[in-house]
Structures are given as C-alpha cells and as structure tokens.
Design a protein around this motif. Structure first.
Motif, PDB file in Angstrom:
ATOM      1  N   VAL A 173       0.841  -1.203   0.000  1.00 35.92           N
ATOM      2  CA  VAL A 173       0.000   0.000   0.000  1.00 35.92           C
ATOM      3  C   VAL A 173       0.874   1.249   0.000  1.00 35.92           C
ATOM      4  O   VAL A 173       0.588   2.232  -0.708  1.00 35.92           O
ATOM      5  CB  VAL A 173      -0.947  -0.004   1.218  1.00 35.92           C
ATOM      6  CG1 VAL A 173      -1.602   1.364   1.392  1.00 35.92           C
ATOM      7  CG2 VAL A 173      -2.022  -1.069   1.052  1.00 35.92           C
ATOM      8  N   MET A 174       1.981   1.217   0.742  1.00 37.51           N
ATOM      9  CA  MET A 174       2.865   2.383   0.785  1.00 37.51           C
ATOM     10  C   MET A 174       3.600   2.573  -0.540  1.00 37.51           C
ATOM     11  O   MET A 174       3.895   3.705  -0.939  1.00 37.51           O
ATOM     12  CB  MET A 174       3.848   2.252   1.947  1.00 37.51           C
ATOM     13  CG  MET A 174       3.163   2.347   3.303  1.00 37.51           C
ATOM     14  SD  MET A 174       4.307   2.597   4.684  1.00 37.51           S
ATOM     15  CE  MET A 174       4.752   4.309   4.450  1.00 37.51           C
ATOM     16  N   VAL A 175       3.891   1.472  -1.241  1.00 39.18           N
ATOM     17  CA  VAL A 175       4.457   1.591  -2.584  1.00 39.18           C
ATOM     18  C   VAL A 175       3.458   2.314  -3.490  1.00 39.18           C
ATOM     19  O   VAL A 175       3.828   3.194  -4.282  1.00 39.18           O
ATOM     20  CB  VAL A 175       4.809   0.202  -3.158  1.00 39.18           C
ATOM     21  CG1 VAL A 175       5.211   0.314  -4.636  1.00 39.18           C
ATOM     22  CG2 VAL A 175       5.956  -0.433  -2.377  1.00 39.18           C
ATOM     23  N   LEU A 176       2.175   1.957  -3.378  1.00 42.74           N
ATOM     24  CA  LEU A 176       1.129   2.631  -4.152  1.00 42.74           C
ATOM     25  C   LEU A 176       1.068   4.111  -3.785  1.00 42.74           C
ATOM     26  O   LEU A 176       0.911   4.973  -4.666  1.00 42.74           O
ATOM     27  CB  LEU A 176      -0.226   1.972  -3.881  1.00 42.74           C
ATOM     28  CG  LEU A 176      -1.430   2.648  -4.538  1.00 42.74           C
ATOM     29  CD1 LEU A 176      -1.337   2.573  -6.058  1.00 42.74           C
ATOM     30  CD2 LEU A 176      -2.734   2.000  -4.052  1.00 42.74           C
ATOM     31  N   MET A 177       1.176   4.416  -2.504  1.00 40.05           N
ATOM     32  CA  MET A 177       1.151   5.811  -2.067  1.00 40.05           C
ATOM     33  C   MET A 177       2.272   6.612  -2.718  1.00 40.05           C
ATOM     34  O   MET A 177       2.048   7.726  -3.225  1.00 40.05           O
ATOM     35  CB  MET A 177       1.266   5.886  -0.538  1.00 40.05           C
ATOM     36  CG  MET A 177       0.022   5.404   0.192  1.00 40.05           C
ATOM     37  SD  MET A 177       0.298   5.151   1.977  1.00 40.05           S
ATOM     38  CE  MET A 177       0.833   6.796   2.473  1.00 40.05           C
ATOM     39  N   VAL A 178       3.477   6.059  -2.733  1.00 37.66           N
ATOM     40  CA  VAL A 178       4.608   6.748  -3.365  1.00 37.66           C
ATOM     41  C   VAL A 178       4.351   6.909  -4.857  1.00 37.66           C
ATOM     42  O   VAL A 178       4.604   7.972  -5.437  1.00 37.66           O
ATOM     43  CB  VAL A 178       5.918   5.969  -3.120  1.00 37.66           C
ATOM     44  CG1 VAL A 178       7.058   6.570  -3.940  1.00 37.66           C
ATOM     45  CG2 VAL A 178       6.278   5.988  -1.640  1.00 37.66           C
ATOM     46  N   GLU A 179       3.839   5.865  -5.480  1.00 36.72           N
ATOM     47  CA  GLU A 179       3.556   5.904  -6.923  1.00 36.72           C
ATOM     48  C   GLU A 179       2.550   7.005  -7.256  1.00 36.72           C
ATOM     49  O   GLU A 179       2.660   7.687  -8.279  1.00 36.72           O
ATOM     50  CB  GLU A 179       3.024   4.542  -7.381  1.00 36.72           C
ATOM     51  CG  GLU A 179       2.623   4.461  -8.842  1.00 36.72           C
ATOM     52  CD  GLU A 179       3.801   4.515  -9.802  1.00 36.72           C
ATOM     53  OE1 GLU A 179       3.571   4.693 -11.016  1.00 36.72           O
ATOM     54  OE2 GLU A 179       4.970   4.379  -9.347  1.00 36.72           O
ATOM     55  N   MET A 180       1.553   7.206  -6.378  1.00 35.19           N
ATOM     56  CA  MET A 180       0.496   8.181  -6.634  1.00 35.19           C
ATOM     57  C   MET A 180       0.773   9.544  -5.992  1.00 35.19           C
ATOM     58  O   MET A 180      -0.033  10.464  -6.127  1.00 35.19           O
ATOM     59  CB  MET A 180      -0.841   7.633  -6.113  1.00 35.19           C
ATOM     60  CG  MET A 180      -1.309   6.378  -6.824  1.00 35.19           C
ATOM     61  SD  MET A 180      -2.917   5.800  -6.220  1.00 35.19           S
ATOM     62  CE  MET A 180      -3.984   7.164  -6.713  1.00 35.19           C
ATOM     63  N   GLY A 181       1.891   9.664  -5.277  1.00 33.20           N
ATOM     64  CA  GLY A 181       2.207  10.935  -4.636  1.00 33.20           C
ATOM     65  C   GLY A 181       1.367  11.214  -3.404  1.00 33.20           C
ATOM     66  O   GLY A 181       1.129  12.376  -3.053  1.00 33.20           O
ATOM     67  N   ILE A 182       0.921  10.152  -2.741  1.00 33.73           N
ATOM     68  CA  ILE A 182       0.147  10.295  -1.504  1.00 33.73           C
ATOM     69  C   ILE A 182       1.102  10.166  -0.325  1.00 33.73           C
ATOM     70  O   ILE A 182       1.805   9.164  -0.213  1.00 33.73           O
ATOM     71  CB  ILE A 182      -0.946   9.221  -1.409  1.00 33.73           C
ATOM     72  CG1 ILE A 182      -1.915   9.338  -2.592  1.00 33.73           C
ATOM     73  CG2 ILE A 182      -1.694   9.316  -0.086  1.00 33.73           C
ATOM     74  CD1 ILE A 182      -2.911   8.198  -2.686  1.00 33.73           C
ATOM     75  N   SER A 183       1.148  11.134   0.537  1.00 30.09           N
ATOM     76  CA  SER A 183       2.095  11.111   1.648  1.00 30.09           C
ATOM     77  C   SER A 183       1.475  10.450   2.875  1.00 30.09           C
ATOM     78  O   SER A 183       0.250  10.282   2.964  1.00 30.09           O
ATOM     79  CB  SER A 183       2.544  12.534   2.003  1.00 30.09           C
ATOM     80  OG  SER A 183       1.464  13.247   2.595  1.00 30.09           O
ATOM     81  N   VAL A 184       2.342  10.095   3.830  1.00 28.28           N
ATOM     82  CA  VAL A 184       1.865   9.549   5.099  1.00 28.28           C
ATOM     83  C   VAL A 184       1.015  10.589   5.824  1.00 28.28           C
ATOM     84  O   VAL A 184       0.008  10.265   6.457  1.00 28.28           O
ATOM     85  CB  VAL A 184       3.062   9.124   5.987  1.00 28.28           C
ATOM     86  CG1 VAL A 184       2.567   8.650   7.354  1.00 28.28           C
ATOM     87  CG2 VAL A 184       3.866   8.022   5.309  1.00 28.28           C
ATOM     88  N   ASP A 185       1.403  11.869   5.708  1.00 31.58           N
ATOM     89  CA  ASP A 185       0.618  12.933   6.336  1.00 31.58           C
ATOM     90  C   ASP A 185      -0.777  13.032   5.728  1.00 31.58           C
ATOM     91  O   ASP A 185      -1.745  13.365   6.434  1.00 31.58           O
ATOM     92  CB  ASP A 185       1.338  14.273   6.195  1.00 31.58           C
ATOM     93  CG  ASP A 185       2.470  14.431   7.204  1.00 31.58           C
ATOM     94  OD1 ASP A 185       2.426  13.724   8.232  1.00 31.58           O
ATOM     95  OD2 ASP A 185       3.384  15.241   6.964  1.00 31.58           O
ATOM     96  N   ASP A 186      -0.894  12.757   4.421  1.00 38.90           N
ATOM     97  CA  ASP A 186      -2.216  12.784   3.785  1.00 38.90           C
ATOM     98  C   ASP A 186      -3.145  11.776   4.461  1.00 38.90           C
ATOM     99  O   ASP A 186      -4.313  12.074   4.747  1.00 38.90           O
ATOM    100  CB  ASP A 186      -2.094  12.444   2.296  1.00 38.90           C
ATOM    101  CG  ASP A 186      -1.436  13.554   1.494  1.00 38.90           C
ATOM    102  OD1 ASP A 186      -1.506  14.715   1.931  1.00 38.90           O
ATOM    103  OD2 ASP A 186      -0.844  13.253   0.438  1.00 38.90           O
ATOM    104  N   ILE A 187      -2.631  10.579   4.699  1.00 39.70           N
ATOM    105  CA  ILE A 187      -3.439   9.542   5.343  1.00 39.70           C
ATOM    106  C   ILE A 187      -3.683   9.890   6.803  1.00 39.70           C
ATOM    107  O   ILE A 187      -4.787   9.729   7.328  1.00 39.70           O
ATOM    108  CB  ILE A 187      -2.729   8.165   5.242  1.00 39.70           C
ATOM    109  CG1 ILE A 187      -2.446   7.827   3.767  1.00 39.70           C
ATOM    110  CG2 ILE A 187      -3.571   7.086   5.895  1.00 39.70           C
ATOM    111  CD1 ILE A 187      -3.668   7.800   2.886  1.00 39.70           C
ATOM    112  N   ARG A 188      -2.631  10.382   7.459  1.00 42.56           N
ATOM    113  CA  ARG A 188      -2.749  10.761   8.868  1.00 42.56           C
ATOM    114  C   ARG A 188      -3.810  11.862   9.040  1.00 42.56           C
ATOM    115  O   ARG A 188      -4.637  11.811   9.961  1.00 42.56           O
ATOM    116  CB  ARG A 188      -1.380  11.232   9.374  1.00 42.56           C
ATOM    117  CG  ARG A 188      -1.312  11.471  10.868  1.00 42.56           C
ATOM    118  CD  ARG A 188       0.081  11.889  11.285  1.00 42.56           C
ATOM    119  NE  ARG A 188       1.028  10.777  11.236  1.00 42.56           N
ATOM    120  CZ  ARG A 188       2.119  10.751  10.487  1.00 42.56           C
ATOM    121  NH1 ARG A 188       2.421  11.772   9.705  1.00 42.56           N
ATOM    122  NH2 ARG A 188       2.926   9.708  10.520  1.00 42.56           N
TER     123      ARG A 188
END
Length: 269
Positions: free
Chosen positions: A235-250
């Motif tokens: 899921v975190m690989v997908l986040m990096v691929e899509m430019g979604i940060s950990v802060d976005d989810i947080r």
C-alpha cells in the motif's frame, strides 16, 4: 513419456511431500525449491506444467496461475534414493515471486583466500592481522548497510536498508520507498514494482489482501501480522507511486476522528 516403474518408487515424507528442485532447461540455473504431493505430481505429468503443494497455504499451487509466469516441464529426474526430484523447465517469466529470475539470488558465502571473513578465519590456516581483520569487518559492515534486504517466504515483504528495527517508523519506510523510486537501484524488489507500474502494484495489493483474509479466517495471529505487514508495504508503494504522503493519510484519519458522534450516526443511517 512417464516411467511408471520410477514413479512407483518415489518416496514421499511423512507429510506426503517430496522436494523438487526446478532448473532452467536452457541455462541449467537453479530456479526454486518447491514441494509436491502425489496429486500435484499427477497434475504436473498430465498438464505438462509445474504444479506444487503450498505448505503455508495447504493447497495445490499451479506455478503462474496468478503471476502468469508458467513453467513448462521438459523433463523430470529422480535422485538415487527416490526421495528428491530435479525438474527441468522452459519458463515464461521470473521464477521468484519477488520478480527475480531465480529464488536463489542472495549470496551467503564465497570462498576467497585473499581476505578473511569477519569472524577472522582465512584460507590455508593463516591468521588474520588485526588491521586486516578490522578492514574486513568495516567492508562487511558497509556491505550490510548498503544492501537491500527483502523479508518474505511465499510473497513479497518490507525492505530495510541498514536500519535498526527499534527505530522503524512508517515515515522512515515511506522515505526509503521514495528513494527507491528516485534511484531505481538494480536488484531491488521495490524497483521492480515501480518499473512494472501501477497495474502490477494494484495486483500485489489484491494478492496480499487475500492473504490477510485467509490468515484472519484461520485465526492465525502470527500469520495475520506477517501478511498485514506485506499488505502495508505494498500500500505504501502505491502511495509513493500516486504521490500520496503519510501525512495525507494521517490527516484523513484525524479528520474522521474529530467528527461528532451524532454526525457519524446520522451518516450511518
């Protein structure tokens, strides 16, 4: 052609399994070690493609049914004790679930009489001088810090790079994955995922989600933890691929946390 006399002499262990070493017919390179029971062996002989028994999932496993990397059997040879097999195949893609051509990709020992191992042992019984020993230890340490270590058995897992497990954080892992995408180092499973693109990443997320469900249904806590780790990594690989940060989810989770209970109930109804 099946040699019935040899087939009837095969010795399966107390769990009904026999180890099978899979070898590339063209290059003669060892690809993987798997296990067969009588049913998977019969399927392999009937269909002409490898079928194994998954010890972790306790089910038949046709190589390539999810990845598409099929192994077509060219020949099968039994050892002299009739308790191990060598299967020569013509493969259509990587043999390893990590995307490597072979499962055997990680060097453990190489004989070298010009330098010592970090334990201080050298060839021909020579004793390593303190200075040379320190040099070897420093080189070994640097090698460990630079190397990408992939943790997994049947499916892919989280990468670490010279990181103390006690200092692990999701932000640290995210930064590491960003580095993989920027540098694309050779031999990295994460590099392989980014090279294959979003469809491959989504496919892996689907596979890992299924593994979590299976572990949860079996009420196997340790297996569930392991599979959730796999799922979180992909899921975190997908986040990096899509430019979604950990802060976005947080921030998204935080925004849900502060919603008034009454509003939540109204939305639910």
């Amino acid at each position: 052609m099946v040699y019935e006399d040899v087939f009837n002499k095969l010795k399966f262990d107390d769990k009904g399994l026999i180890p099978a070493v899979v070898i590339d017919e063209e290059t003669k390179r060892i690809l993987t070690l798997a296990y067969m029971n009588k049913e998977s062996m019969e399927i392999t002989l009937k269909e002409g493609r490898t079928c194994f028994w998954s010890r972790s999932r306790q089910e038949l496993w046709r190589k390539g049914e999810t990845s598409g990397n099929v192994q077509y059997v060219k020949s099968i040879v039994c050892d002299c004790d009739y308790d191990a097999l060598a299967i020569y195949v013509d493969k259509t893609g990587p043999a390893c679930h990590l995307g490597n051509e072979s499962c055997f990709e990680f060097p453990l020992y190489t004989f070298d009489d010009d330098r010592c191992a970090h334990e201080g042992i050298i060839a021909e019984g020579k004793k390593c001088a303190d200075e040379e020993k320190k040099k070897c230890e420093d080189e070994e340490k640097k090698k460990c810090e630079d190397e990408v270590i992939i943790l997994d058995e049947n499916q892919a897992a989280i990468e670490k790079q010279g990181v103390d497990s006690n200092a692990f954080s999701l932000d640290g892992l995210y930064n590491l994955l960003q580095g993989r995408k920027a540098e694309m180092p050779q031999g990295s499973y994460t590099t392989y995922l980014f090279e294959k693109g979003i469809d491959k990443i989504l496919k892996k997320i689907g596979e890992e989600s299924t593994e979590v469900i299976i572990a949860g249904k079996a009420e196997d806590k340790n297996e569930a933890i392991y599979e959730i780790g796999d799922l979180a990594y992909h899921v975190m690989v997908l986040m990096v691929e899509m430019g979604i940060s950990v802060d976005d989810i947080r921030n998204e989770l935080a925004s849900r946390h502060v919603i008034d209970k009454k509003v939540k109930q109204e939305k639910m109804t």
